[in-house]
Write an enzyme that holds these catalytic residues in place. Structure first.
Site, mmCIF file in Angstrom:
data_model
loop_
_atom_site.group_PDB
_atom_site.id
_atom_site.type_symbol
_atom_site.label_atom_id
_atom_site.label_comp_id
_atom_site.label_asym_id
_atom_site.label_seq_id
_atom_site.Cartn_x
_atom_site.Cartn_y
_atom_site.Cartn_z
ATOM 1 C CB SER A 56 -0.969 -0.010 1.188
ATOM 2 O OG SER A 56 -1.983 -0.964 0.973
ATOM 3 C CB CYS A 116 6.630 -4.113 7.326
ATOM 4 S SG CYS A 116 7.323 -5.126 6.000
ATOM 5 N N GLY A 123 4.053 0.135 8.844
ATOM 6 C CA GLY A 123 3.783 -0.521 10.114
ATOM 7 C C GLY A 123 5.089 -0.914 10.776
ATOM 8 C CG ASN A 167 6.081 -7.703 8.773
ATOM 9 O OD1 ASN A 167 6.277 -8.879 9.075
ATOM 10 N ND2 ASN A 167 5.187 -7.355 7.855
ATOM 11 N N PRO A 168 4.592 -6.234 11.467
ATOM 12 C CG PRO A 168 3.498 -4.151 11.525
ATOM 13 C CD PRO A 168 4.639 -4.870 10.881
ATOM 14 C CB CYS A 169 1.154 -9.300 9.125
ATOM 15 S SG CYS A 169 -0.119 -8.033 9.289
ATOM 16 C CD GLU A 215 3.978 -9.572 6.082
ATOM 17 O OE1 GLU A 215 3.688 -8.491 5.553
ATOM 18 O OE2 GLU A 215 3.481 -9.965 7.155
ATOM 19 N N PRO A 236 -0.196 -10.956 4.213
ATOM 20 C CG PRO A 236 -0.934 -9.744 6.079
ATOM 21 C CD PRO A 236 0.313 -10.158 5.340
ATOM 22 N N GLY A 294 -4.662 -8.001 2.755
ATOM 23 C CA GLY A 294 -5.596 -6.959 3.165
ATOM 24 C C GLY A 294 -6.242 -6.290 1.968
#
Length: 881
Positions: A216, A232, A274, A458-460, A462, A669, A671
């Site tokens: 994004s 990220c 993030g 990172n936040p998710c 990956e 992921p 999103g």
């Protein structure tokens, strides 16, 4: 409809003209424009946007009668964008045939560029260079590619991505967005003597056809003055207030303190990124603070500070910030951390954090054997976070000896199995914490920075990242390469190569908000190429998600993309040079990441649970032995040979020529990116056949578009099926497509884990996937899932049990908050081939009966929670991608 007024954006009120609306609906392709007009319920004066919203909602509620209503709603919505971008006079001229649509679109692109100059949005250097080529690029635009977008894709672009004027109106159409992103990234080619126009065209083709989607921030900020393109970051949090503080300047362990990290996180959120942190360097609650002789408040108290920050600052003004908080298993505050989002704190504390326990193979061996462990203060044993693997084991044992000798304070001695059980119980209760294996991440990672350890993601999860490292992510849309029941391997190879070049170019044009970030990113040149639309791909191939055949095809896709991506990075190294830290890497030794995955699996098979490893490998073998699978993957090896992308060639070239990027593969992921692409998220199965989406224009029952097309094409959405799907979000067990269209909660957790580790086998950074479980799942299943994921090398794992939080992002079906009917969730049986339906997606029919609510209640009354406007059901934070 006499006496109805329409309030325009400019503040004027005009009479509502029925014929004007009818003409707009006809141009949008509405099957029955009169039906929409008759159904409109408006009185008095309404705003033009409110009128538009009501019309769209009426059309969307008719989609299950005829898919043309979806296209009409999409067209109606996108023309509202055109009207803002070009002005109503231009749109009127198009409608009256005085101006060709394509000409207006391309002329508007030139005006778009000038508007960006006037608003001082563009990067001045890029704008100066591209100003000579705007007319040339305008001619290359293909306006008809807007029709590749779904209705949700258009709404998502409008919600977060398309640029606006100062008055809030859009001045960017979808094809302008793709070209802007392509231009901003291709500008990097100038540094190497390349032609940005050539590459901008190629990047534009890749994105505008929805075959590849970057993360994004790249879409938000490419070619803009802000220019921060990374998704990220990992930011260190040292055990001090700030490096600039007088009290910390002599502290050798204080390189980037708490307030330093907080400030940098704010800048990252502001630019759309993030952040992940490991709070394990912070001394535990109750420890002495040497500089003040006070008492430390512990990691959790500071996590609350970071949590509050996210409530204040949105990511790039577009979405809520995403954060990952981690803590080492040996930290004295680990038990408080484990339960920080469970029980009574489930929906109250750290709501802007995903949390994960940082484990390692040493801890897992202790847990499996039920041995005692010591919780140790990082201030007294800093080697614990400076080492991994065998070096960590030596460090830990040395620290334990010092505890036994009385030289280090005893914080707590606890049985490792007891701590493990607390992790499992909390995960079952609330979905937090997840697990992340630091040993695996450091072992598989080929970058190898001397003296440094990867301690966070990172936040998710990956991306396993060094301190100050960031990553640029992008995903290949797999379903775009399915043709006539097979995969177009040559086309996939070409586009994978192009995607790698794109992500590498992002590094050179990226404007990072801190010098430490910029230095580290250029040092490792990490990229993260992933995939989305796997569920759509398997459905198009007629393969059920939870089957050996699906795993075998996924394994082939993952290995193919990984090998082509590595070949592309080697070719880029020949053209542009290796990444600066290359000489310290495993690449320089000719080691390929997936060979290390195999090495670890062989080791763990003999040492821990040979039966579980053999079961997984047998399932893959069953899949590969299937005649249908052999037909699907036929040709992949030949293409790899043509690209010199077999293992031996890659190993030799990586060690002699070098490689451009320290790390290459990552499964994110998705999103909102999956919504733009019009496919299911990442490597996840269908979340549901139908759910409630809560749009700003109202609520509606929304079908998964891939599932709906198949149901309508096979004429299997009869009255009883519609009612069942509406109520529960899944198909009845006796439905002919129930096997092929199985949803996340119908799939046994083992198949979720198997799919994750199948993609992890070919990955050097991480895989973000949710292991979905029905609400009635016992705690023991969570424990087995966590253990199996560790054993098979999944990097990390997140389990989410349906309704385990009192506030949930989405329930499936209208009655999703109620108990679902009994469904078949099969245990894995590796030697029995799953029954597979082979269905064509090409023969779609138009007419179906509309879903109706039952029980006398409205959808709004029956539904507890809905899926938001641009939410992906798999993205728990609402800020993935």
């Amino acid at each position: 409809m006499v006496g109805i007024g329409v309030l325009k954006r400019n503040g004027t009120v005009e009479d509502f003209i029925v014929n004007k609306l009818l003409e707009s609906l006809k141009r949008a392709g509405a099957p029955d424009p009169d039906l929409i007009v008759r159904s409109l319920d408006i009185k008095g004066t309404v705003t033009s946007s409110e009128l538009s919203d009501k019309v769209q909602l009426l059309m969307l509620n008719l989609v299950t009668e005829d898919l043309k209503w979806h296209d009409a709603a999409r067209n109606y919505l996108i023309w509202s964008v055109y009207k803002q971008v070009w002005g109503k006079d231009v749109v009127r001229a198009i409608n009256e045939g005085r101006v060709r649509f394509e000409d207006a679109y391309r002329d508007g692109f030139v005006r778009w560029f000038k508007t960006g100059l006037e608003l001082r949005i563009w990067d001045s250097e890029m704008a100066s260079w591209f100003s000579q080529h705007i007319d040339e690029l305008a001619k290359y635009l293909d306006p008809n590619r807007d029709l590749l977008l779904t209705y949700n894709g258009v709404r998502t672009l409008m919600s977060r991505y398309l640029l606006k004027r100062l008055d809030g109106s859009f001045f960017e159409a979808p094809q302008y967005l793709w070209m802007r992103t392509a231009m901003g990234v291709a500008y990097a080619e100038l540094r190497y003597g390349g032609d940005p126009i050539t590459w901008a065209r190629r990047y534009y083709d890749l994105m505008s056809q929805l075959k590849f989607m970057p993360n994004s921030p790249t879409l938000y900020n490419a070619m803009t003055r802000l220019g921060q393109l990374s998704a990220c970051f990992v930011v260190p949090v040292d055990d001090c207030l700030s490096r600039e503080s007088d009290t910390n300047r002599d502290d050798t362990e204080c390189n980037f303190g708490i307030m330093d990290a907080l400030r940098l996180a704010a800048l990252i959120f502001q630019s759309g990124g993030g952040v992940g942190y490991n709070f394990g360097k912070l001394r535990p609650e109750g420890d002495i603070v040497r500089s003040t002789t006070g008492i430390a408040s512990g990691p959790l108290s500071f996590m609350k500070l970071f949590d509050t920050l996210v409530d204040t600052i949105k990511q790039g003004g577009k979405r809520r910030g995403a954060q990952m908080g981690m803590l080492f298993w040996w930290h004295p505050d680990i038990e408080k951390f484990i339960t920080s989002k469970s029980g009574e704190q489930k929906d109250m504390q750290l709501q802007n954090f995903n949390i994960s326990v940082t484990i390692d193979d040493y801890f897992m061996q202790k847990a499996l054997k039920g041995e005692d462990i010591y919780l140790i203060n990082p201030r007294e044993c800093p080697c614990l976070y400076k080492t991994w693997g065998e070096e960590f084991a030596k460090c830990y044992e040395s620290c334990v000896e010092q505890i036994k000798a009385g030289r280090i304070r005893i914080w707590r001695r606890i049985n490792a199995k007891e701590l493990w059980d607390k992790i499992v119980k909390s995960a079952w209760d609330s979905g937090d914490p997840g697990l992340w294996n630091r040993d695996l991440a450091n072992f598989i990672n080929n970058e190898k920075l001397p003296g440094e350890v990867i301690n966070a993601t990172n936040p998710c999860s990956e991306e396993s990242l060094y301190d100050f490292e960031s990553c640029n992510l992008g995903s290949i849309n797999l379903v775009k390469y399915v043709k006539d029941g097979k995969i177009e391997w040559e086309e996939l190879a070409r586009d994978t190569q192009l995607a790698v070049r794109f992500l590498d170019d992002v590094i050179d044009v990226n404007k990072l908000p801190h010098e430490r970030l910029r230095k580290r990113v250029l040092e490792t040149r990490r990229i993260g190429l992933g995939a989305n639309g796997l569920a759509d791909t398997l459905i198009a191939l007629g393969l059920r998600y939870d089957s050996p055949q699906a795993l075998a095809v996924s394994d082939t896709l993952a290995s193919f993309i990984a090998r082509i991506a590595v070949r592309s990075s080697i070719d880029l190294a020949r053209e542009k040079g290796t990444y600066p830290a290359y000489k310290h890497s495993d690449w320089a030794e000719g080691v390929l990441p997936w060979t290390k995955h195999r090495e670890r699996l062989d080791k763990f098979s003999s040492a821990f649970d040979k039966e579980a490893v053999d079961e997984y490998l047998e399932i893959l073998k069953v899949g590969y032995d299937d005649a249908r699978v052999k037909s699907i993957i036929d040709g992949a090896t030949a293409v790899l040979k043509g690209y010199r992308a077999l293992d031996e060639e890659l190993s030799i070239d990586a060690s002699t020529i070098g490689i451009r990027n320290g790390s290459i593969m990552s499964i994110a992921p998705e999103g909102s990116r999956s919504l733009i692409a019009g496919v299911n998220s990442s490597i996840e199965p269908l979340f549901a056949i139908a759910y409630i989406r809560n749009l700003t224009i109202g609520k509606l029952i929304e079908y998964n578009y891939t599932a709906l097309k198949l149901l309508m094409g096979t004429k299997t959405l009869d009255e009883s099926t519609r009612k069942f799907v509406e109520e529960y979000g899944i198909l009845p067990r006796n439905h002919p497509l129930a096997e092929l269209l199985r949803t996340a909660h119908e799939i046994h957790w083992k198949w979720h884990v198997y799919m994750q580790v199948t993609w992890a086998r070919w990955n050097d950074s991480g895989v973000s996937k949710t292991i979905n479980m029905p609400s009635e799942t016992p705690i023991d299943d969570v424990e087995q899932a966590y253990r199996l994921a560790w054993l098979l090398g999944a990097f990390g794992i997140t389990v989410y049990r349906d309704r385990s939080k009192s506030v949930q992002v989405i329930y499936t079906g209208v009655k999703g908050s109620e108990a679902k009917p009994a469904v078949e969730v099969r245990e894995v049986k590796p030697k029995v081939e799953a029954k597979v339906s082979y269905t064509s997606l090409s023969s779609l029919k138009d007419k179906l009966v509309r879903i109706k609510g039952d029980g006398g209640k409205s959808i709004e009354e029956e539904m507890v929670e809905e899926l938001g406007e641009t939410d992906d059901p798999y993205c728990k934070t609402g800020s993935c991608g």
